[in-house]
Design an enzyme around this catalytic site. Structure first.
Site, PDB file in Angstrom:
ATOM      1  N   GLU A  39       0.987  -0.989  -0.100  1.00 11.25           N
ATOM      2  CA  GLU A  39      -0.033   0.029  -0.173  1.00 11.25           C
ATOM      3  C   GLU A  39       0.866   1.182  -0.128  1.00 11.25           C
ATOM      4  O   GLU A  39       2.072   1.350   0.255  1.00 11.25           O
ATOM      5  CB  GLU A  39      -0.822  -0.033   1.346  1.00 11.25           C
ATOM      6  CG  GLU A  39      -1.590  -1.264   1.420  1.00 11.25           C
ATOM      7  CD  GLU A  39      -2.759  -1.242   2.367  1.00 11.25           C
ATOM      8  OE1 GLU A  39      -2.633  -0.032   3.187  1.00 11.25           O
ATOM      9  OE2 GLU A  39      -3.501  -2.148   2.727  1.00 11.25           O
ATOM     10  N   THR A  80       1.617  -5.517  -9.859  1.00 14.52           N
ATOM     11  CA  THR A  80       2.071  -5.979 -11.334  1.00 14.52           C
ATOM     12  C   THR A  80       0.867  -6.695 -12.012  1.00 14.52           C
ATOM     13  O   THR A  80       0.241  -7.330 -11.575  1.00 14.52           O
ATOM     14  CB  THR A  80       3.380  -7.281 -11.198  1.00 14.52           C
ATOM     15  OG1 THR A  80       4.300  -6.759 -10.398  1.00 14.52           O
ATOM     16  CG2 THR A  80       3.449  -7.805 -12.370  1.00 14.52           C
ATOM     17  N   GLU A  83       9.244  -7.716  -3.902  1.00 16.15           N
ATOM     18  CA  GLU A  83       9.072  -8.820  -3.516  1.00 16.15           C
ATOM     19  C   GLU A  83      10.198  -8.663  -2.230  1.00 16.15           C
ATOM     20  O   GLU A  83      10.587  -9.720  -1.795  1.00 16.15           O
ATOM     21  CB  GLU A  83       9.680  -9.987  -4.183  1.00 16.15           C
ATOM     22  CG  GLU A  83       8.384 -10.357  -5.149  1.00 16.15           C
ATOM     23  CD  GLU A  83       8.196 -11.721  -5.473  1.00 16.15           C
ATOM     24  OE1 GLU A  83       8.391 -12.696  -4.740  1.00 16.15           O
ATOM     25  OE2 GLU A  83       7.442 -12.096  -6.675  1.00 16.15           O
TER      26      GLU A  83
HETATM   27  N1  COS Z   1       6.581 -18.469   6.791  1.00 16.51           N
HETATM   28  C1  COS Z   1       5.610 -18.535   7.969  1.00 16.51           C
HETATM   29  N2  COS Z   1       5.341 -17.882   8.918  1.00 16.51           N
HETATM   30  C2  COS Z   1       6.130 -16.578   8.954  1.00 16.51           C
HETATM   31  C3  COS Z   1       7.152 -16.418   8.243  1.00 16.51           C
HETATM   32  C4  COS Z   1       7.315 -17.251   6.979  1.00 16.51           C
HETATM   33  N3  COS Z   1       8.248 -17.177   6.177  1.00 16.51           N
HETATM   34  N4  COS Z   1       7.744 -15.318   8.587  1.00 16.51           N
HETATM   35  C5  COS Z   1       7.100 -14.903   9.637  1.00 16.51           C
HETATM   36  N5  COS Z   1       6.329 -15.727   9.828  1.00 16.51           N
HETATM   37  C6  COS Z   1       5.242 -15.535  11.193  1.00 16.51           C
HETATM   38  C7  COS Z   1       6.124 -15.495  12.410  1.00 16.51           C
HETATM   39  O1  COS Z   1       6.037 -17.103  13.027  1.00 16.51           O
HETATM   40  C8  COS Z   1       5.247 -14.866  13.365  1.00 16.51           C
HETATM   41  O2  COS Z   1       4.115 -15.806  13.702  1.00 16.51           O
HETATM   42  P1  COS Z   1       3.383 -15.521  15.208  1.00 16.51           P
HETATM   43  O3  COS Z   1       2.129 -14.303  15.018  1.00 16.51           O
HETATM   44  O4  COS Z   1       2.768 -16.853  15.417  1.00 16.51           O
HETATM   45  O5  COS Z   1       4.284 -14.806  16.267  1.00 16.51           O
HETATM   46  C9  COS Z   1       4.670 -13.782  12.519  1.00 16.51           C
HETATM   47  O6  COS Z   1       4.675 -14.350  11.187  1.00 16.51           O
HETATM   48  C10 COS Z   1       5.203 -12.636  12.344  1.00 16.51           C
HETATM   49  O7  COS Z   1       6.741 -13.005  12.273  1.00 16.51           O
HETATM   50  P2  COS Z   1       7.911 -11.778  12.435  1.00 16.51           P
HETATM   51  O8  COS Z   1       7.944 -11.375  13.703  1.00 16.51           O
HETATM   52  O9  COS Z   1       9.082 -12.456  11.997  1.00 16.51           O
HETATM   53  O10 COS Z   1       7.564 -10.640  11.430  1.00 16.51           O
HETATM   54  P3  COS Z   1       8.298  -9.251  11.687  1.00 16.51           P
HETATM   55  O11 COS Z   1       7.110  -8.238  11.740  1.00 16.51           O
HETATM   56  O12 COS Z   1       9.441  -8.930  12.460  1.00 16.51           O
HETATM   57  O13 COS Z   1       8.849  -9.054  10.182  1.00 16.51           O
HETATM   58  C11 COS Z   1       9.041  -8.596   7.779  1.00 16.51           C
HETATM   59  C12 COS Z   1       8.152  -9.105   8.961  1.00 16.51           C
HETATM   60  C13 COS Z   1       9.457  -7.153   7.986  1.00 16.51           C
HETATM   61  C14 COS Z   1      10.325  -9.603   7.417  1.00 16.51           C
HETATM   62  C15 COS Z   1       8.010  -8.630   6.731  1.00 16.51           C
HETATM   63  O14 COS Z   1       6.816  -7.781   7.159  1.00 16.51           O
HETATM   64  C16 COS Z   1       8.325  -8.523   5.308  1.00 16.51           C
HETATM   65  O15 COS Z   1       8.877  -9.503   4.690  1.00 16.51           O
HETATM   66  N6  COS Z   1       8.252  -7.370   4.746  1.00 16.51           N
HETATM   67  C17 COS Z   1       8.349  -7.356   3.292  1.00 16.51           C
HETATM   68  C18 COS Z   1       7.327  -7.433   2.586  1.00 16.51           C
HETATM   69  C19 COS Z   1       7.329  -7.505   1.124  1.00 16.51           C
HETATM   70  O16 COS Z   1       8.325  -8.203   0.653  1.00 16.51           O
HETATM   71  N7  COS Z   1       6.962  -6.724   0.440  1.00 16.51           N
HETATM   72  C20 COS Z   1       7.118  -6.696  -0.854  1.00 16.51           C
HETATM   73  C21 COS Z   1       5.606  -6.579  -1.595  1.00 16.51           C
HETATM   74  S1  COS Z   1       5.490  -8.229  -2.360  1.00 16.51           S
HETATM   75  S2  COS Z   1       5.721  -7.788  -4.233  1.00 16.51           S
END
Ligand code: COS
Length: 409
Positions: free
Chosen positions: A127, A158, A363
């Site tokens: 967003e 996309t 991503e």
């Molecule tokens: N698979 C399954 N579960 C996952 C996971 C994975 N790969 N990664 C995290 N989780 C779960 C964790 O187990 C945790 O679960 P609980 O609620 O049971 O505790 C929850 O998700 C939160 O995980 P975490 O604390 O690691 O999340 P954070 O908020 O610290 O970090 C990031 C999240 C920043 C890594 C995430 O928001 C992210 O990847 N952001 C980028 C998004 C992105 O790629 N955007 C691009 C757009 S898509 S084109």
């Protein structure tokens, strides 16, 4: 034993993808890059020859390819034109949450749809105020009887202008942070869905990138993916599965740039010899080629883990981080090898340099990948329940055992 030998089927697929990239993508890539047009004809042809929707299981009309095979295809797409390649591969990102979290009916309808005709789907997570910070999203879904009502806006989508449906993430419990997000399939022709804006981008100009708004859009409750408030996890599981492919596309860009720079260095004469004779150029080319190989190994490793039913979050982020940063470094160096000509649009490497930049952004940025890697290294998450792939494998083996037993009886 570690064995990097591809099967005959994988070699054939790679050849098919390479020929397509050479004949159908490279031949038009620079034209589409110039005018930012929509490569509809290339998309249709890729669908016809079977280069799209590769991970959709056979049960829903897809080829059900393994992740490594998908990466072989995506590397060739990146080599051909990563702009067109991104549009070809976006169905994979949008359909993964359906494959992982959809009900049987939802899978039949929305995965089947992509395999029956060259239709498109888009993934709606980002967003305007929530990119890396997924939990900060504001799009809201409120349950009303047997439907949800969606309001909000998604950007950098996309294929957004041409999508037949969207997989959309929205807050169902705004007080619960990441535990208050749910995912839905939303038909593009539903009342209240509007395409607001097509972006004019620096690179990958042949891929369509749009902003989509949802104004009081009614979504049938059965279009909820996974359980309510489990959308964040679904998004993360999706990205674990798509980052190997995106990383493979970055390898393809890097490989293309390395090949162009190598060929040019043998032709371009300075100080009386081809510049390939100068050690300054040789060292650049050596580093470029090394980065391509190293990135590919990480990509393959992250894909094979998925194929083996092992959670790959750390290696998937390592592959994305390293392949994307390498593609950027390699393309910058390719321009350097070309010298002043590299800066001119008539030569191929300036497009590759612009295209490579998005690999470090979409991503998940390279910084987000480092966050994931650091967390996995410092506080390794225990392997929880089996991955969907491991479950599917176990189910298939159970079924084949009971078939064998029935045949014996
Ligand atoms: N698979 C399954 N579960 C996952 C996971 C994975 N790969 N990664 C995290 N989780 C779960 C964790 O187990 C945790 O679960 P609980 O609620 O049971 O505790 C929850 O998700 C939160 O995980 P975490 O604390 O690691 O999340 P954070 O908020 O610290 O970090 C990031 C999240 C920043 C890594 C995430 O928001 C992210 O990847 N952001 C980028 C998004 C992105 O790629 N955007 C691009 C757009 S898509 S084109």
């Amino acid at each position: 034993m570690v064995d990097f030998t591809l099967t005959d089927e994988q070699k054939d697929l790679r050849e098919l993808a390479h020929n397509f990239a050479e004949k159908d993508m490279r031949s038009v890539a620079w034209e589409y890059d110039k005018d930012g047009g929509w490569p509809e004809d290339v998309i249709k042809k890729a669908w016809e020859v079977g280069l799209m929707n590769t991970h959709i299981p056979e049960a829903y009309g897809g080829p059900g390819l393994d992740y490594l095979s998908g990466c072989l295809i995506e590397e060739e797409m990146g080599w051909g034109c990563s702009g067109i390649g991104t549009s070809l591969m976006a169905n994979g990102l949008a359909s993964a949450p359906v494959t992982i979290g959809g009900s049987e009916e939802t899978k039949k309808k929305y995965l089947g749809m992509l395999c029956e005709e060259p239709k498109l789907a888009s993934f709606g997570l980002t967003e305007p105020d929530a990119g890396s910070d997924v939990s900060g999203m504001k799009t809201r879904a409120v349950k009303q009887g047997d439907k949800y009502v969606l309001n909000g806006s998604k950007c950098f989508i996309t294929n957004g202008t041409y999508a037949d449906y969207f997989t959309v993430f929205a807050k169902t419990d705004p007080e619960a942070g990441h535990r208050g997000i749910s995912a839905f399939v939303v038909d593009a022709d539903a009342d209240g869905v509007t395409v607001d804006k097509k972006e004019d981008k620096m690179g990958q100009r042949a891929s369509n990138t749009a902003t989509i708004s949802f104004n009081d859009v009614e979504v049938p409750a059965e279009n909820l993916l996974a359980e309510e408030n489990k959308g964040f996890k679904l998004a993360m599981m999706t990205l674990d599965r798509t980052r190997p492919g995106v990383s493979a596309m970055a390898v393809g860009i890097g490989r293309a740039a390395t090949e162009y720079a190598t060929d040019y260095s043998k032709e371009r004469v300075q100080f009386g010899v081809p510049i390939a004779m100068h050690q300054a150029i040789q060292f650049m080319i050596a580093d470029m080629a090394t980065k391509v190989e190293a990135a590919r190994l990480l990509v393959w490793s992250s894909a094979v883990m998925l194929d083996q039913g092992v959670r790959n979050s750390k290696v998937s982020s390592m592959a994305k981080r390293f392949a994307a940063d390498s593609a950027m470094e390699i393309t910058v160096d390719a321009v350097q090898v070309y010298g002043g000509y590299g800066f001119i649009k008539e030569y191929p490497v300036e497009k590759l340099m612009r295209d490579a930049k998005i690999m470090q952004l979409y991503e998940g940025t390279s910084q987000i990948q480092r966050l994931v890697i650091a967390k996995e290294v410092l506080l390794p998450r225990q392997a929880e329940e089996p991955t969907p792939e491991a479950e599917a494998k176990a189910k298939a083996s159970e079924e084949s055992q009971s078939e064998q037993a029935a045949a014996t009886v």
